[in-house]
Scaffold this motif. Structure first.
Motif, short mmCIF file in Angstrom:
data_model
loop_
_atom_site.label_atom_id
_atom_site.label_comp_id
_atom_site.label_asym_id
_atom_site.label_seq_id
_atom_site.Cartn_x
_atom_site.Cartn_y
_atom_site.Cartn_z
N LEU A 51 0.83 -1.21 0.00
CA LEU A 51 0.00 0.00 0.00
C LEU A 51 0.86 1.26 0.00
CD1 LEU A 51 -2.89 -0.98 2.46
CD2 LEU A 51 -3.03 -0.68 -0.03
N ILE A 52 1.97 1.25 0.74
CA ILE A 52 2.87 2.41 0.76
C ILE A 52 3.39 2.69 -0.66
CG2 ILE A 52 5.13 3.24 1.55
CD1 ILE A 52 4.57 1.87 4.23
N CYS A 53 3.82 1.64 -1.35
CA CYS A 53 4.33 1.81 -2.72
C CYS A 53 3.26 2.34 -3.65
CB CYS A 53 4.88 0.50 -3.24
SG CYS A 53 6.38 -0.07 -2.40
N LEU A 54 2.04 1.78 -3.54
CA LEU A 54 0.96 2.21 -4.42
C LEU A 54 0.55 3.66 -4.14
CD1 LEU A 54 -1.28 -0.99 -4.46
CD2 LEU A 54 0.28 -0.18 -6.24
N LEU A 55 0.55 4.06 -2.87
CA LEU A 55 0.18 5.44 -2.53
C LEU A 55 1.23 6.43 -3.00
CD1 LEU A 55 -1.34 5.00 1.06
CD2 LEU A 55 -2.54 5.62 -1.05
N VAL A 56 2.51 6.07 -2.90
CA VAL A 56 3.57 6.95 -3.41
C VAL A 56 3.44 7.10 -4.93
CG1 VAL A 56 6.06 7.18 -3.75
CG2 VAL A 56 5.18 6.47 -1.53
N ALA A 57 3.12 5.99 -5.60
CA ALA A 57 2.92 6.04 -7.06
C ALA A 57 1.76 6.96 -7.41
CB ALA A 57 2.68 4.64 -7.60
N LEU A 317 -0.47 7.79 3.96
CA LEU A 317 0.96 7.44 3.99
C LEU A 317 1.54 7.62 5.38
CD1 LEU A 317 2.50 8.80 0.66
CD2 LEU A 317 2.61 6.46 1.53
N CYS A 318 1.16 8.69 6.05
CA CYS A 318 1.67 8.93 7.42
C CYS A 318 1.23 7.81 8.37
CB CYS A 318 1.17 10.28 7.93
SG CYS A 318 1.96 11.70 7.15
N VAL A 319 -0.03 7.37 8.23
CA VAL A 319 -0.53 6.28 9.08
C VAL A 319 0.24 4.99 8.81
CG1 VAL A 319 -2.52 4.83 9.58
CG2 VAL A 319 -2.82 7.31 9.33
N LEU A 320 0.41 4.65 7.53
CA LEU A 320 1.11 3.41 7.17
C LEU A 320 2.58 3.45 7.57
CD1 LEU A 320 -0.44 2.76 3.64
CD2 LEU A 320 -0.85 1.45 5.73
N LEU A 321 3.21 4.61 7.39
CA LEU A 321 4.63 4.73 7.78
C LEU A 321 4.79 4.65 9.29
CD1 LEU A 321 5.80 7.50 5.27
CD2 LEU A 321 6.45 5.08 5.26
N ALA A 322 3.85 5.26 10.03
CA ALA A 322 3.89 5.15 11.50
C ALA A 322 3.70 3.70 11.92
CB ALA A 322 2.81 6.04 12.11
N TRP A 323 2.82 3.00 11.25
CA TRP A 323 2.60 1.57 11.53
C TRP A 323 3.86 0.78 11.22
CZ3 TRP A 323 -1.52 -1.80 8.51
CH2 TRP A 323 -1.57 -3.07 9.10
N GLU A 324 4.50 1.08 10.07
CA GLU A 324 5.74 0.40 9.69
C GLU A 324 6.84 0.66 10.70
OE1 GLU A 324 8.35 -1.91 7.35
OE2 GLU A 324 6.17 -1.69 7.26
N LEU A 325 6.94 1.91 11.16
CA LEU A 325 7.97 2.24 12.16
C LEU A 325 7.71 1.50 13.46
CD1 LEU A 325 10.41 3.95 13.02
CD2 LEU A 325 8.81 5.77 13.66
N GLY A 326 6.44 1.46 13.88
CA GLY A 326 6.10 0.75 15.11
C GLY A 326 6.41 -0.73 15.01
N ALA A 327 6.08 -1.33 13.85
CA ALA A 327 6.36 -2.76 13.65
C ALA A 327 7.87 -3.01 13.66
CB ALA A 327 5.74 -3.22 12.34
#
Length: 336
Positions: A51-57, A317-327
């Motif tokens: 999802l992060i990749c698709l949103l950046v695209a 993107l901010c939500v997904l990146l925060a989730w990625e950082l937490g994981a």
């Protein structure tokens, strides 16, 4: 309102980023499927990174809304152009940015096109003067209208002329400039006067100093040469049928000459500057500074306004990146 894609970085860069991100998203899924039993990557992690990749695209392609509007942001610079169209402006002794000899009026037209190119967001008003003066184009941000006006200009007939008088446009310019100043008190108002400076009327020329209170700057432009040339009787230069205006005193073809002294005097009266057009000097060499202020204007022409809508993508993107950082932090602690 409709939707479209309008890459903020341009189509080449936007498409390149989108393709790279799409490849990364597909690659992540393929790797996950092939190494299902040999990796500790969870399904949620794979979905999150895809999802992060698709949103950046998608952000690189910049989704935008398209709406119609008649409003336009214009620079708070108002340029009033006054062009001499007396018969002497048909004399073929002018140059403009090259050694090619053209008529004085043609040089004036080139100057107008350079003005609209130099101030694409400004507003323009156009006045022509000969035996009389007329406001042909009221103040407008439509530079195409000014270019078309300039292209349509012709010199007046010699039968309509009773001698050139450079103060002919004064009254019309006074009313025009006063009206602009009253409606746009904080605007930068620039007067551009284009003429050959020839004064053949028997009356004394009135001063231009009465306009000074309404203008921020002024540019007096001279077209022609001090050597001068004959005045075509029909207002056109035709080598196959040359007929010239005759001087009643001598019976010979009259010679019209550029008068830099007169034009410099008018520039002094306006507290502006003068420039004589030639092969090396054009109006672009001496343009006054534009205003740093902007205002909204309503025009008759309908425009398409494209508004980027990327904030929902940025939030996701901010939500997904925060989730990625937490994981990632959680996984790092477990590995210690």
């Amino acid at each position: 309102m409709t939707w479209t894609l309008s890459p903020a970085l341009g189509w080449p860069v936007g498409c390149a980023i989108a393709i790279i991100m799409l490849v990364c998203a597909i690659g992540g899924i393929v790797i996950r499927v092939r190494t299902r039993g040999a990796t500790d990557q969870s399904v949620s992690a794979c979905v999150r990174r895809t999802l992060i990749c698709l949103l950046v695209a998608l952000a690189a392609l910049t989704p935008s809304t398209v709406s119609s509007t008649t409003s336009k942001a214009v620079n708070a610079t108002d340029i009033v152009i006054a062009i001499d169209t007396t018969s002497s402006m048909a004399v073929n002794d002018a140059t403009y940015g090259s050694s090619e000899t053209i008529s004085r009026l043609a040089a004036a037209k080139h100057a107008v096109h350079d003005l609209t190119d130099a101030y694409p967001a400004a507003s323009f008003s156009a006045v022509r003067f000969g035996a009389s003066a007329s406001l042909d184009v009221p103040l407008t941000p439509d530079t195409l209208a000014i270019d078309n006006w300039a292209d349509s200009l012709n010199v007046e007939s010699t039968t309509a002329s009773s001698g050139s008088s450079l103060d002919t446009p004064l009254d019309k310019l006074l009313l025009t400039l006063k009206d602009i100043r009253q409606h746009h008190a904080d605007d930068t108002i620039v007067l551009v006067l284009i003429s050959d400076g020839e004064q053949t009327a028997t009356t004394t020329r009135r001063t231009y100093s009465s306009l000074r209170r309404y203008v921020t700057d002024a540019l007096v432009v001279g077209a022609g040469s001090t050597a001068g040339g004959n005045i075509p009787a029909d207002g056109l230069v035709d080598s196959a049928n040359e007929t010239w205006v005759t001087d009643p005193a001598t019976g010979q073809p009259g010679v019209s000459k550029l008068s830099p002294d007169t034009l410099n005097t008018i520039a002094d009266e306006l507290s502006g500057k003068a420039i004589m057009l030639d092969a090396t000097h054009t109006v672009t060499n001496s343009l006054p500074a534009a205003s740093k202020q902007w205002r909204t204007s309503i025009t008759a022409k309908t425009r398409q306004r494209v508004t980027p809508v990327v904030w929902p993508i940025a939030i996701a993107l901010c939500v997904l990146l925060a989730w990625e950082l937490g994981a990632w932090i959680g996984l790092s602690r477990r590995l210690l």
